[in-house]
Design a protein around this motif. Structure first.
Motif, PDB file in Angstrom:
ATOM      1  N   GLY A  28       0.706  -1.214   0.136  1.00 40.39           N
ATOM      2  CA  GLY A  28       0.113  -0.054   0.118  1.00 40.39           C
ATOM      3  C   GLY A  28       0.736   1.299   0.021  1.00 40.39           C
ATOM      4  O   GLY A  28       0.268   2.483   0.471  1.00 40.39           O
ATOM      5  N   LYS A  29       1.933   1.247  -0.424  1.00 38.57           N
ATOM      6  CA  LYS A  29       3.154   2.369  -0.338  1.00 38.57           C
ATOM      7  C   LYS A  29       2.455   3.514  -1.302  1.00 38.57           C
ATOM      8  O   LYS A  29       2.059   4.476  -0.835  1.00 38.57           O
ATOM      9  N   THR A  30       1.952   3.204  -2.503  1.00 42.65           N
ATOM     10  CA  THR A  30       1.708   4.076  -3.500  1.00 42.65           C
ATOM     11  C   THR A  30       0.092   4.639  -3.131  1.00 42.65           C
ATOM     12  O   THR A  30      -0.146   5.848  -3.234  1.00 42.65           O
ATOM     13  N   THR A  31      -0.527   3.704  -2.644  1.00 43.49           N
ATOM     14  CA  THR A  31      -1.972   4.083  -2.093  1.00 43.49           C
ATOM     15  C   THR A  31      -1.881   5.227  -0.913  1.00 43.49           C
ATOM     16  O   THR A  31      -2.455   6.295  -1.017  1.00 43.49           O
ATOM     17  N   THR A  50       4.088  -0.623  -8.751  1.00 42.75           N
ATOM     18  CA  THR A  50       5.025   0.525  -9.130  1.00 42.75           C
ATOM     19  C   THR A  50       6.223  -0.037  -9.720  1.00 42.75           C
ATOM     20  O   THR A  50       6.852  -0.812  -8.927  1.00 42.75           O
ATOM     21  N   GLY A  72       7.861  -2.332  -4.607  1.00 46.68           N
ATOM     22  CA  GLY A  72       8.096  -3.421  -3.693  1.00 46.68           C
ATOM     23  C   GLY A  72       8.466  -4.978  -4.270  1.00 46.68           C
ATOM     24  O   GLY A  72       8.633  -5.886  -3.723  1.00 46.68           O
ATOM     25  N   LYS A 124      -3.627  -0.829   6.018  1.00 50.50           N
ATOM     26  CA  LYS A 124      -4.588  -1.782   5.783  1.00 50.50           C
ATOM     27  C   LYS A 124      -5.304  -2.047   6.934  1.00 50.50           C
ATOM     28  O   LYS A 124      -5.960  -3.150   6.966  1.00 50.50           O
ATOM     29  N   ASP A 126      -8.009  -0.944   8.076  1.00 50.05           N
ATOM     30  CA  ASP A 126      -9.380  -1.100   7.882  1.00 50.05           C
ATOM     31  C   ASP A 126     -10.017  -2.474   7.716  1.00 50.05           C
ATOM     32  O   ASP A 126     -11.000  -2.680   7.826  1.00 50.05           O
ATOM     33  N   ALA A 160      -4.571   3.744   4.052  1.00 50.13           N
ATOM     34  CA  ALA A 160      -4.464   4.335   3.128  1.00 50.13           C
ATOM     35  C   ALA A 160      -5.735   4.474   2.286  1.00 50.13           C
ATOM     36  O   ALA A 160      -5.949   5.362   1.508  1.00 50.13           O
TER      37      ALA A 160
HETATM   38  N1  LIG Z   1      -8.313  -2.160   2.216  1.00 50.10           N
HETATM   39  C1  LIG Z   1      -7.159  -1.499   1.984  1.00 50.10           C
HETATM   40  N2  LIG Z   1      -6.632  -1.694   0.793  1.00 50.10           N
HETATM   41  C2  LIG Z   1      -5.571  -0.964   0.599  1.00 50.10           C
HETATM   42  C3  LIG Z   1      -4.983  -0.142   1.418  1.00 50.10           C
HETATM   43  N3  LIG Z   1      -3.751   0.303   1.112  1.00 50.10           N
HETATM   44  C4  LIG Z   1      -3.766  -0.306  -0.099  1.00 50.10           C
HETATM   45  N4  LIG Z   1      -4.703  -0.970  -0.532  1.00 50.10           N
HETATM   46  C5  LIG Z   1      -4.809  -1.719  -1.641  1.00 50.10           C
HETATM   47  O1  LIG Z   1      -3.607  -2.806  -1.895  1.00 50.10           O
HETATM   48  C6  LIG Z   1      -3.203  -2.972  -3.302  1.00 50.10           C
HETATM   49  C7  LIG Z   1      -1.865  -2.562  -3.497  1.00 50.10           C
HETATM   50  O2  LIG Z   1      -1.737  -1.078  -3.023  1.00 50.10           O
HETATM   51  P1  LIG Z   1      -0.386  -0.132  -3.696  1.00 50.10           P
HETATM   52  O3  LIG Z   1      -0.468   1.024  -3.397  1.00 50.10           O
HETATM   53  O4  LIG Z   1      -0.378  -0.366  -5.225  1.00 50.10           O
HETATM   54  O5  LIG Z   1       0.612  -1.161  -3.141  1.00 50.10           O
HETATM   55  P2  LIG Z   1       2.373  -0.620  -3.462  1.00 50.10           P
HETATM   56  O6  LIG Z   1       2.965  -0.968  -1.989  1.00 50.10           O
HETATM   57  O7  LIG Z   1       2.520   0.843  -3.778  1.00 50.10           O
HETATM   58  O8  LIG Z   1       2.554  -1.827  -4.422  1.00 50.10           O
HETATM   59  P3  LIG Z   1       4.142  -1.905  -5.198  1.00 50.10           P
HETATM   60  O9  LIG Z   1       4.273  -0.366  -5.579  1.00 50.10           O
HETATM   61  O10 LIG Z   1       3.825  -2.756  -6.147  1.00 50.10           O
HETATM   62  O11 LIG Z   1       5.034  -2.535  -4.280  1.00 50.10           O
HETATM   63  C8  LIG Z   1      -4.229  -1.839  -3.958  1.00 50.10           C
HETATM   64  O12 LIG Z   1      -5.319  -2.831  -4.425  1.00 50.10           O
HETATM   65  C9  LIG Z   1      -4.837  -1.052  -2.772  1.00 50.10           C
HETATM   66  O13 LIG Z   1      -5.960  -0.289  -3.098  1.00 50.10           O
HETATM   67  C10 LIG Z   1      -5.443   0.086   2.650  1.00 50.10           C
HETATM   68  O14 LIG Z   1      -5.248   0.887   3.667  1.00 50.10           O
HETATM   69  N5  LIG Z   1      -6.775  -0.607   2.814  1.00 50.10           N
END
Ligand SMILES: Nc1nc2c(ncn2[C@@H]2O[C@H](COP(=O)(O)OP(=O)(O)OP(=O)(O)O)[C@@H](O)[C@H]2O)c(=O)[nH]1
Ligand SMILES: [Mg+2]
Length: 507
Positions: A28-31, A50, A72, A124, A126, A160
């Protein structure tokens, strides 16, 4: 844990913290950054993964913060390490329902190596299955002791998705930044690091630089590794044209003579001549041309197959990641030979090179114009383009397997002693005998053994028992055989019968 040394310089003023967001894939880094920036980058990414460092700035309570997002996925370890290297503070994102994963451990080692203060964001939260105390326990095992566990690292539960805890996270970052006393001299000529670069088909070489000290101005002459040039245009992360970039600002720069190597330092030079001289005397870039990288690569041995590849990618960081994962594919009896690894769209000259060398062109997040595709089709050149790195890797793996000869597995069936010769032709014979071990099988392959030596080979065309066609004759029984082979069978010979099966190899 502060790594920045305090230097007495009256020009030194507070600068924004550079914060790297690190963690396992999909945690969830990007989110999280999206929530902070209220934009929507994650949705636009290929497969939600990402694949480059993204750098942004945001303002919280009147204070600017620079964020660096990192991927990631395991392939991008160099990007994560680079991100950690340039950062003042790290946010370690761990998904509350998944906990510590391989890349979480990897980034913890970077955080320790570069001694950056860290704030843990358990994301996450939530989700109903979220288990933050389990995550905290797992982190403790990796040497990250949070305050509630008697340690010094602050940890905050965030979502996020809903925004829960994010204000608190930003507060914590500003607090850590304050303690770090991050300063820079904005009056100085700029210096910093290349965080991304690529070749744009319209704009030419484009580099994202992170200004670590000083101010970068339009018209400045910069050198980064073996690249140099006058800054023609500066753009902030939102794509707005700006006149200058102060300390801690990520900025897109046009005017460099070629896409510089990511991770290289940049500095401002007095004149174009001195920039040129410095660039020319720098160590040439590695791994980009055949001659330079040939010695690093496995040399083909006799009987080895070679998969020639031409790699084209959007940015240098991608190329580096792709080369990294390809190196990890097991290369026995078949090796990958990268003839060209370059930033930019697939071009006519790539197709020409592929044609003359029998290479496959692999594109990653690059454009493949229709006329190039047509040209490639006419010349029988294979082009594959990808948006997601693991799909690319799978394709290369399949390419290697295609080149491999299937493995031949031999199964011994049995032996037959020849007791009579009924008919003899040039390469065919009808013989009779007794199965002395195992069994005889129709269509079996045969070695002719005479005085314990192999004298010829062939196969059973037809098998009979009591003049009737049959598939198998077991030990102790007599059989008639229609044999085809390269040698005349004699009475008293032993026919050694076996089967061969072709098995597709795996890598
Ligand atoms: N329920 C929930 N889902 C989340 C949360 N944060 C991220 N997500 C979901 O998790 C998935 C991955 O989120 P990204 O933000 O793309 O993860 P990332 O860490 O950036 O992934 P990479 O860049 O590929 O390493 C997506 O489907 C998001 O919608 C959260 O706080 N709660
Ligand atoms: Mg991401």
């Amino acid at each position: 844990m502060a790594k920045k040394k305090k230097v007495e310089n009256l020009n030194l003023l507070e600068r924004p913290p550079i914060v790297v967001v690190l963690g396992h894939v999909d945690h969830g880094k990007t989110t999280l950054l999206d929530y902070i920036r209220k934009t929507n980058v994650a949705e636009k990414e290929s497969g939600g993964i990402t694949q480059h460092i993204g750098a942004y700035q945001t303002v919280h309570k009147g204070k600017t913060i620079t964020f660096i997002d990192t991927p990631g996925h395991e392939a991008f370890s160099q990007m994560r390490s680079r991100g950690a290297k340039v950062a003042d503070i790290a946010i370690l994102v761990v998904a509350a329902e998944e906990g510590v994963k391989p890349q979480t451990k990897e980034v913890i080692s970077h955080i320790k190596e570069f001694e950056i203060p860290v704030v843990v964001a358990i994301n996450k939260i939530d989700k109903p299955v979220a288990n933050p105390s389990k995550v905290i326990g797992e982190l403790a095992k990796e040497g990250i002791l949070v305050e509630s566990h008697g340690g010094k690292v602050t940890s905050v539960n965030v979502s996020a998705k809903t925004g829960q805890g994010i204000d608190e996270l930003l507060e914590l970052i500003l607090l850590v930044a304050e303690m770090e006393e991050l300063k820079a001299d904005a009056a100085k000529p700029a210096s910093g690091v290349v965080i991304e670069s690529y070749l744009d088909s319209k704009r030419g070489p484009v580099a994202t630089l992170l200004v670590q000290d000083g101010t970068l101005k339009k018209g400045d002459i910069i050198v980064c590794g073996d690249s140099y040039g006058g800054v023609k245009m500066l753009e902030n992360f939102q794509g707005d044209s700006i006149e200058e970039a102060p300390p801690s600002m990520p900025v897109l720069v046009l005017g460099i003579n070629q896409a510089p190597t990511v991770g290289d330092k940049f500095s401002v030079e007095e004149s174009e001549e001195s920039a040129f001289a410095k660039a020319a005397s720098s160590v040439p870039r590695r791994g980009t041309t055949k001659a330079e990288s040939a010695d690093k690569r496995q040399q083909p041995q006799e009987g080895m197959k070679i998969l020639n590849l031409i790699l084209k990618a959007d940015v240098r960081g991608s190329l580096e990641a792709i080369e990294g994962v390809l190196k990890n594919i097991k290369q026995e009896n078949v090796i990958i030979n990268i003839l060209k690894s370059e930033v930019g769209d697939i071009s006519e000259s790539d197709v020409k090179l592929a044609f003359s060398t029998g290479s496959t062109i692999i594109g990653f997040r690059v454009k493949l114009p229709n006329y190039i595709l047509e040209l490639a089709k006419r010349q029988g050149v294979r082009i594959k383009t990808f948006e997601i790195i693991y799909e690319l890797v799978e394709e290369v793996r399949r390419g290697l397997i295609r080149l491999l000869e299937p493995e031949i597995v031999r199964e011994d069936l049995g032996k037959l002693k020849v007791l009579a010769i009924f008919r003899k032709e040039k390469s065919r014979m009808i013989v009779g005998g007794k199965v002395i071990s195992g069994k005889a099988e129709n269509k079996a392959l045969v070695n002719i053994i005479r005085n314990e030596e192999k004298v010829g080979k062939g196969r059973i065309i037809q098998l009979q028992q009591n003049k009737k066609d049959i598939n198998e004759v077991e030990k102790g029984k007599e059989a008639g055989i229609l044999f085809e082979g390269d040698m005349v069978i004699e009475e008293g010979d032993v026919l050694e019968m076996y089967k061969e099966e072709k098995k597709k190899r795996e890598l």
